[in-house]
Design a protein around this motif. Structure first.
Motif, PDB file in Angstrom:
ATOM      1  N   ILE A 111      94.456 -30.899 -70.310  1.00 22.27           N
ATOM      2  CA  ILE A 111      95.349 -31.025 -71.459  1.00 22.27           C
ATOM      3  C   ILE A 111      95.719 -32.484 -71.723  1.00 22.27           C
ATOM      4  N   HIS A 112      96.277 -33.150 -70.710  1.00 24.51           N
ATOM      5  CA  HIS A 112      96.817 -34.491 -70.871  1.00 24.51           C
ATOM      6  C   HIS A 112      95.724 -35.524 -71.161  1.00 24.51           C
ATOM      7  N   VAL A 113      94.688 -35.554 -70.330  1.00 26.42           N
ATOM      8  CA  VAL A 113      93.672 -36.600 -70.466  1.00 26.42           C
ATOM      9  C   VAL A 113      92.804 -36.372 -71.699  1.00 26.42           C
ATOM     10  N   SER A 114      92.464 -35.119 -71.983  1.00 25.16           N
ATOM     11  CA  SER A 114      91.646 -34.860 -73.177  1.00 25.16           C
ATOM     12  C   SER A 114      92.386 -35.270 -74.445  1.00 25.16           C
ATOM     13  N   THR A 115      93.690 -35.026 -74.479  1.00 23.66           N
ATOM     14  CA  THR A 115      94.489 -35.435 -75.643  1.00 23.66           C
ATOM     15  C   THR A 115      94.549 -36.947 -75.751  1.00 23.66           C
ATOM     16  N   TYR A 169      80.386 -47.571 -63.321  1.00 26.14           N
ATOM     17  CA  TYR A 169      79.708 -46.346 -62.879  1.00 26.14           C
ATOM     18  C   TYR A 169      80.192 -45.908 -61.498  1.00 26.14           C
ATOM     19  N   THR A 170      80.440 -44.625 -61.379  1.00 25.95           N
ATOM     20  CA  THR A 170      80.881 -44.014 -60.126  1.00 25.95           C
ATOM     21  C   THR A 170      80.057 -42.751 -59.894  1.00 25.95           C
ATOM     22  N   GLU A 171      79.606 -42.566 -58.686  1.00 26.00           N
ATOM     23  CA  GLU A 171      78.846 -41.367 -58.360  1.00 26.00           C
ATOM     24  C   GLU A 171      79.721 -40.117 -58.538  1.00 26.00           C
ATOM     25  N   SER A 172      79.083 -39.009 -58.832  1.00 25.89           N
ATOM     26  CA  SER A 172      79.803 -37.744 -58.992  1.00 25.89           C
ATOM     27  C   SER A 172      80.567 -37.418 -57.715  1.00 25.89           C
ATOM     28  N   ASP A 173      81.838 -37.111 -57.871  1.00 20.53           N
ATOM     29  CA  ASP A 173      82.664 -36.805 -56.711  1.00 20.53           C
ATOM     30  C   ASP A 173      83.851 -35.974 -57.159  1.00 20.53           C
ATOM     31  N   GLN A 174      84.548 -35.427 -56.186  1.00 24.66           N
ATOM     32  CA  GLN A 174      85.724 -34.630 -56.488  1.00 24.66           C
ATOM     33  C   GLN A 174      86.956 -35.521 -56.607  1.00 24.66           C
ATOM     34  N   LEU A 175      88.020 -34.977 -57.178  1.00 26.71           N
ATOM     35  CA  LEU A 175      89.234 -35.730 -57.446  1.00 26.71           C
ATOM     36  C   LEU A 175      90.170 -35.712 -56.248  1.00 26.71           C
ATOM     37  N   VAL A 176      91.117 -36.664 -56.278  1.00 30.16           N
ATOM     38  CA  VAL A 176      92.180 -36.630 -55.276  1.00 30.16           C
ATOM     39  C   VAL A 176      93.037 -35.392 -55.546  1.00 30.16           C
ATOM     40  N   PRO A 177      93.727 -34.871 -54.529  1.00 26.12           N
ATOM     41  CA  PRO A 177      94.475 -33.612 -54.696  1.00 26.12           C
ATOM     42  C   PRO A 177      95.466 -33.615 -55.861  1.00 26.12           C
ATOM     43  N   ALA A 178      96.112 -34.751 -56.121  1.00 27.80           N
ATOM     44  CA  ALA A 178      97.127 -34.786 -57.179  1.00 27.80           C
ATOM     45  C   ALA A 178      96.549 -34.502 -58.558  1.00 27.80           C
ATOM     46  N   LEU A 179      95.235 -34.743 -58.727  1.00 26.58           N
ATOM     47  CA  LEU A 179      94.606 -34.553 -60.033  1.00 26.58           C
ATOM     48  C   LEU A 179      94.021 -33.154 -60.216  1.00 26.58           C
ATOM     49  N   HIS A 180      94.097 -32.341 -59.198  1.00 25.34           N
ATOM     50  CA  HIS A 180      93.600 -30.970 -59.322  1.00 25.34           C
ATOM     51  C   HIS A 180      94.646 -30.125 -60.044  1.00 25.34           C
ATOM     52  N   SER A 181      94.573 -30.110 -61.358  1.00 25.56           N
ATOM     53  CA  SER A 181      95.556 -29.403 -62.168  1.00 25.56           C
ATOM     54  C   SER A 181      94.969 -29.130 -63.541  1.00 25.56           C
ATOM     55  N   ILE A 207     102.209 -38.257 -74.021  1.00 29.54           N
ATOM     56  CA  ILE A 207     103.181 -38.829 -73.078  1.00 29.54           C
ATOM     57  C   ILE A 207     104.032 -37.730 -72.457  1.00 29.54           C
ATOM     58  N   ILE A 208     104.443 -36.772 -73.278  1.00 25.37           N
ATOM     59  CA  ILE A 208     105.253 -35.666 -72.753  1.00 25.37           C
ATOM     60  C   ILE A 208     104.450 -34.840 -71.745  1.00 25.37           C
ATOM     61  N   ALA A 209     103.193 -34.554 -72.084  1.00 30.38           N
ATOM     62  CA  ALA A 209     102.340 -33.783 -71.168  1.00 30.38           C
ATOM     63  C   ALA A 209     102.130 -34.528 -69.858  1.00 30.38           C
ATOM     64  N   GLY A 210     101.980 -35.863 -69.942  1.00 31.63           N
ATOM     65  CA  GLY A 210     101.828 -36.659 -68.726  1.00 31.63           C
ATOM     66  C   GLY A 210     103.070 -36.605 -67.854  1.00 31.63           C
ATOM     67  N   ALA A 211     104.236 -36.606 -68.502  1.00 27.97           N
ATOM     68  CA  ALA A 211     105.488 -36.525 -67.742  1.00 27.97           C
ATOM     69  C   ALA A 211     105.612 -35.175 -67.032  1.00 27.97           C
ATOM     70  N   TRP A 264     103.100 -33.259 -66.077  1.00 29.12           N
ATOM     71  CA  TRP A 264     102.126 -33.273 -64.992  1.00 29.12           C
ATOM     72  C   TRP A 264     102.644 -34.091 -63.809  1.00 29.12           C
ATOM     73  N   ALA A 265     103.284 -35.242 -64.108  1.00 27.55           N
ATOM     74  CA  ALA A 265     103.842 -36.076 -63.043  1.00 27.55           C
ATOM     75  C   ALA A 265     104.917 -35.316 -62.267  1.00 27.55           C
ATOM     76  N   GLY A 266     105.689 -34.505 -62.981  1.00 27.02           N
ATOM     77  CA  GLY A 266     106.702 -33.706 -62.306  1.00 27.02           C
ATOM     78  C   GLY A 266     106.082 -32.708 -61.343  1.00 27.02           C
ATOM     79  N   ASP A 267     104.954 -32.112 -61.740  1.00 27.96           N
ATOM     80  CA  ASP A 267     104.283 -31.150 -60.877  1.00 27.96           C
ATOM     81  C   ASP A 267     103.588 -31.836 -59.699  1.00 27.96           C
ATOM     82  N   ALA A 268     102.958 -33.001 -59.954  1.00 30.07           N
ATOM     83  CA  ALA A 268     102.146 -33.654 -58.936  1.00 30.07           C
ATOM     84  C   ALA A 268     102.953 -34.533 -57.989  1.00 30.07           C
TER      85      ALA A 268
END
Length: 359
Positions: free
Chosen positions: A206-210, A189-201, A280-284, A286-290
């Protein structure tokens, strides 16, 4: 505290309440499924299923009827069998967890109704969590776990809605969901919080839901594969003239035939494999963008690829004559074990850019 912050905190508390409420209802569904299996073990259909299984390899079941004039005639009762690959056994599916027992079937339907209610409550908890953080509700392991179990139950209910014979999966599914939610609420369990900047996309949606959807459906395939191994061993023992234990006869005789379980697992895994490839392709991308690179041999990237190789090997094995059946099933379970390690092990125990340790 401003109004927006107070509202988000209230939504987070409501989300927690909904998750715990869903666990309570899942527990009731678990007990109803247990009742279905227990009552089914006492039914006449359940006790005679093994005999029907053995008779399917020999002569057709014959039924004697009395004619109006006093004579009798013997009719061949049509057999319902599951078509398997050439050389494989052809046996009828079992009667299901309820075993043909009326009360067992009633408890089974109650269990499905409770599972549906728990799914709706849990889904409301996931949505409420998303509203409280104003982002996708899978930014850490707690959120990923609650969403994962919600999607897994949703996929199961979807199969039921499509009139597929999968109610036998209800007990292992609900058991797993309770374990998953127990781990999530106790240790992750983790309290509600915002994401690190790299995850703001938008790639987070798309990637995580898939990835979550793929994992949930692959879980259903893994359950079917595991039960296939047990049922196949049961059928092999019967075919060899052996006598399975009373527990095996009570439980395994009510499952679908090994060929049916194998076919279900194969179709599920084959259907989801292209989507896992896209993950995997979507993650790649996203990694290129982040991070400015598409592939960096990060632990999460490596184990995602290992999982992909595992399922590719399974599908190849299914197309290879000498590797069908149990050998291919073992490969599928190894591939799913790789997914589980990618899900828990990498995030918690391995230091990487994808790690959620300490979150």
């Amino acid at each position: 505290m401003n109004l927006a912050a107070a509202t988000n905190e209230s939504l987070a508390e409501l989300s927690n309440l909904l998750i715990y409420s869903s666990m309570a209802v899942y527990t009731l569904a678990f007990l109803a499924h247990i009742a279905e299996w227990v009552l089914g073990s006492r039914s006449k259909v359940g006790r005679t299923a093994a005999a029907l299984t053995e008779s399917s390899a020999g002569a057709p079941v014959r039924v004697q009827v009395t004619r109006q004039g006093g004579g009798t005639a013997v009719l061949d009762k049509p057999q319902v069998v599951t078509r398997a690959a050439a050389g494989a056994r052809e046996v009828p599916d079992g009667p299901g967890a309820a075993g043909g027992d009326e009360k067992g079937d009633l408890y089974g339907r109650i269990a499905v109704s409770l599972t549906t209610l728990a799914f709706l409550i849990e889904a409301a908890g996931v949505v409420t969590r998303a509203l409280s953080v104003e982002r996708a509700p899978w930014g850490n392991m707690y959120e990923f776990s609650t969403t994962f179990s919600t999607v897994a139950v949703g996929a199961y209910l979807g199969f039921l809605l499509a009139k597929k014979n999968v109610r036998w999966m209800g007990l292992p599914l609900v058991t797993t969901v309770l374990i998953d939610l127990g781990i999530a609420t106790t240790w992750l369990y983790t309290e509600s919080d915002q994401l690190v900047p790299a995850l703001h996309s938008y790639w987070l949606w798309i990637h995580v839901s898939t990835a979550i959807f793929c994992g949930a459906v692959l879980y259903l395939g893994a359950v079917a594969t595991l039960l296939y191994l047990f049922r196949d061993g049961y059928e092999a023992k019967l075919a060899a003239g052996g006598t399975p234990s009373a527990f095996a006869r009570s439980v395994l005789e009510r499952l679908p035939a090994a060929a049916s379980l194998d076919k279900f697992a194969y179709r599920v895994n084959a259907a989801i494999f292209p989507l896992w490839t896209f993950t995997i392709i979507a993650g790649a991308i996203w990694a290129g963008d982040a991070w400015g690179r598409y592939w960096g041999w990060d632990a999460k990237e490596v184990w995602s690829f290992i999982t992909w190789v595992g399922y590719a090997a399974y599908l190849h094995a299914r197309a290879t004559a000498g590797w069908k059946g149990r050998k291919a099933a073992y490969i599928a379970l190894i591939a799913f074990a790789c997914f589980l390690f990618n899900y828990y092990g990498v995030n918690i125990f391995v230091s990487s850019k994808h790690s959620y340790a300490g979150v």
